[in-house]
Write a protein that holds these residues in place. Structure first.
Motif, PDB file in Angstrom:
ATOM      1  N   ASN A 185      10.109   4.953  41.352  1.00 30.18           N
ATOM      2  CA  ASN A 185      11.280   4.182  40.941  1.00 30.18           C
ATOM      3  C   ASN A 185      11.085   3.429  39.631  1.00 30.18           C
ATOM      4  O   ASN A 185      11.957   2.655  39.223  1.00 30.18           O
ATOM      5  CB  ASN A 185      11.658   3.188  42.046  1.00 30.18           C
ATOM      6  N   ASP A 187      10.679   2.900  35.494  1.00 33.61           N
ATOM      7  CA  ASP A 187      11.166   3.510  34.251  1.00 33.61           C
ATOM      8  C   ASP A 187       9.929   3.979  33.489  1.00 33.61           C
ATOM      9  O   ASP A 187       9.369   3.261  32.666  1.00 33.61           O
ATOM     10  CB  ASP A 187      11.960   2.490  33.430  1.00 33.61           C
ATOM     11  N   HIS A 188       9.488   5.178  33.796  1.00 33.10           N
ATOM     12  CA  HIS A 188       8.210   5.665  33.285  1.00 33.10           C
ATOM     13  C   HIS A 188       8.184   5.729  31.764  1.00 33.10           C
ATOM     14  O   HIS A 188       7.168   5.381  31.142  1.00 33.10           O
ATOM     15  CB  HIS A 188       7.899   7.043  33.882  1.00 33.10           C
ATOM     16  N   GLU A 190       9.915   3.901  29.597  1.00 33.74           N
ATOM     17  CA  GLU A 190       9.887   2.562  29.023  1.00 33.74           C
ATOM     18  C   GLU A 190       8.490   1.947  29.138  1.00 33.74           C
ATOM     19  O   GLU A 190       8.012   1.289  28.209  1.00 33.74           O
ATOM     20  CB  GLU A 190      10.913   1.672  29.717  1.00 33.74           C
ATOM     21  N   SER A 246      17.355  13.343  28.588  1.00 33.48           N
ATOM     22  CA  SER A 246      16.914  12.061  29.146  1.00 33.48           C
ATOM     23  C   SER A 246      16.094  12.268  30.411  1.00 33.48           C
ATOM     24  O   SER A 246      15.035  11.645  30.594  1.00 33.48           O
ATOM     25  CB  SER A 246      18.135  11.182  29.443  1.00 33.48           C
ATOM     26  N   ALA A 250      12.064  11.535  31.006  1.00 29.84           N
ATOM     27  CA  ALA A 250      11.577  10.699  32.106  1.00 29.84           C
ATOM     28  C   ALA A 250      10.479  11.408  32.893  1.00 29.84           C
ATOM     29  O   ALA A 250       9.465  10.802  33.253  1.00 29.84           O
ATOM     30  CB  ALA A 250      12.745  10.327  33.026  1.00 29.84           C
ATOM     31  N   SER A 253       7.263  11.610  30.857  1.00 29.52           N
ATOM     32  CA  SER A 253       6.601  10.301  30.851  1.00 29.52           C
ATOM     33  C   SER A 253       5.876  10.055  32.164  1.00 29.52           C
ATOM     34  O   SER A 253       4.770   9.508  32.185  1.00 29.52           O
ATOM     35  CB  SER A 253       7.635   9.196  30.611  1.00 29.52           C
ATOM     36  N   LYS A 254       6.505  10.468  33.275  1.00 28.48           N
ATOM     37  CA  LYS A 254       5.873  10.316  34.578  1.00 28.48           C
ATOM     38  C   LYS A 254       4.576  11.119  34.650  1.00 28.48           C
ATOM     39  O   LYS A 254       3.548  10.627  35.136  1.00 28.48           O
ATOM     40  CB  LYS A 254       6.840  10.767  35.679  1.00 28.48           C
TER      41      LYS A 254
END
Length: 312
Positions: A185, A187-188, A190, A246, A250, A253-254
């Motif tokens: 959950n 914001d990876h 960010e 987007s 995400a 980034s995760k």
């Protein structure tokens, strides 16, 4: 840039533009001497106008390419490294007018930028410590590809990048602790972006439509959506798939943050697929054993565009 002419002019120019000076300074390698960095900094500033999409403070593939060419030029001038002729011609033109004080003399390059001596058979063997030389290939295509391998990451690149990623590891660890630990959950992107920027660097995100990707993992048959690849300082960190850019960013980034779950991170040169060919790429790894290879590369900042066309 048009106001940049020589070493003293560069210093004056940067004093008048402190924000630009701070941005450019972030690209200095940890192993670069003052003389080496001064010359490479001038190379970057002189050639920014040739890359219109390069904007201070903004990451882009054009910036990655300019920085890669600056390292190629510096490796040639200061270390005597040689590259395919198309690359040598390009960096020679880009480096015109840059005066390097007391440059080292190398007898290992045929058409060197700084040296003018003839090359002997003995000299050729001396250069092997700096550049992997192409072996005899059965056809012209393989020969051309072997030559492009010289434009991959230099052997010293992992050691040069490691101090930065050690700092980034600490920043990410503290950020995840404050967020309650790694989880779905968060914001990876960010978290990753803020940690990278706290270390005075920026992320590079490359997006490609899923339908244009070859060699996808087994079971990924859908053609809708996008793929995102994330790099920092030219080092590959993660790839993600999503219904739009987007969502792909995400997921990438995760995947990148997963690498920071171990006791340390390590920059290594690894083999990856790029446009159907094996290349050597800089990759950020954890300590866990890998049961499968890496996703195919969406970008490759270590070879010249002309050579890219040759190998495709």
């Amino acid at each position: 840039m048009s106001g940049v002419r020589c070493g003293d002019d560069v210093s004056d120019y940067l004093r008048q533009n402190p924000q630009l000076a701070q941005w450019v300074e972030s690209f200095r390698g940890y192993c670069e001497s003052n003389k080496q960095w001064s010359a490479r900094r001038e190379f970057i500033l002189r050639n920014m106008e040739a890359f219109p999409t390069v904007k201070p403070g903004t990451s882009s593939s054009s910036l990655d390419k300019l920085l890669s060419l600056s390292m190629v030029w510096a490796n040639h001038v200061f270390l005597g490294c040689s590259y395919p002729q198309a690359v040598m011609d390009k960096i020679k033109k880009m480096g015109e007018g840059i005066a390097v004080q007391d440059p080292p003399v190398h007898k290992t390059t045929k058409d060197g930028i700084m040296s003018r001596g003839k090359r002997s058979a003995t000299d050729e063997g001396d250069a092997d410590s700096c550049v992997k030389r192409a072996k005899a290939a059965p056809n012209e295509l393989n020969a051309a590809w072997n030559m492009t391998q010289k434009s991959g990451p230099p052997p010293q690149a992992p050691a040069e990048h490691q101090p930065f990623f050690n700092r980034l590891y600490k920043a990410v660890a503290w950020k995840l602790v404050s967020a309650g630990g790694f989880g779905p959950n968060l914001d990876h992107f960010e978290i990753l972006r803020s940690c990278v920027e706290s270390c005075k660097q920026t992320l590079t995100c490359v997006f490609v439509p899923l339908k244009d990707i070859a060699g996808l993992p087994a079971g990924r048959t859908q053609k809708d959506g996008h793929v995102c690849e994330i790099r920092c300082q030219m080092v590959y960190m993660g790839t993600g798939y999503g219904r739009d850019e987007s969502a792909a960013k995400a997921m990438a980034s995760k995947e990148a943050l997963k690498v920071f779950q171990g006791r340390k991170v390590t920059v290594k040169i690894c083999r990856r697929r790029y446009k159907g060919r094996d290349v050597e790429d800089l990759v950020l790894l954890d300590e866990l054993p890998r049961s499968q290879g890496f996703p195919p590369a969406l970008s490759y900042p270590f070879q010249d565009e002309q050579l890219e066309h040759t190998s495709s």
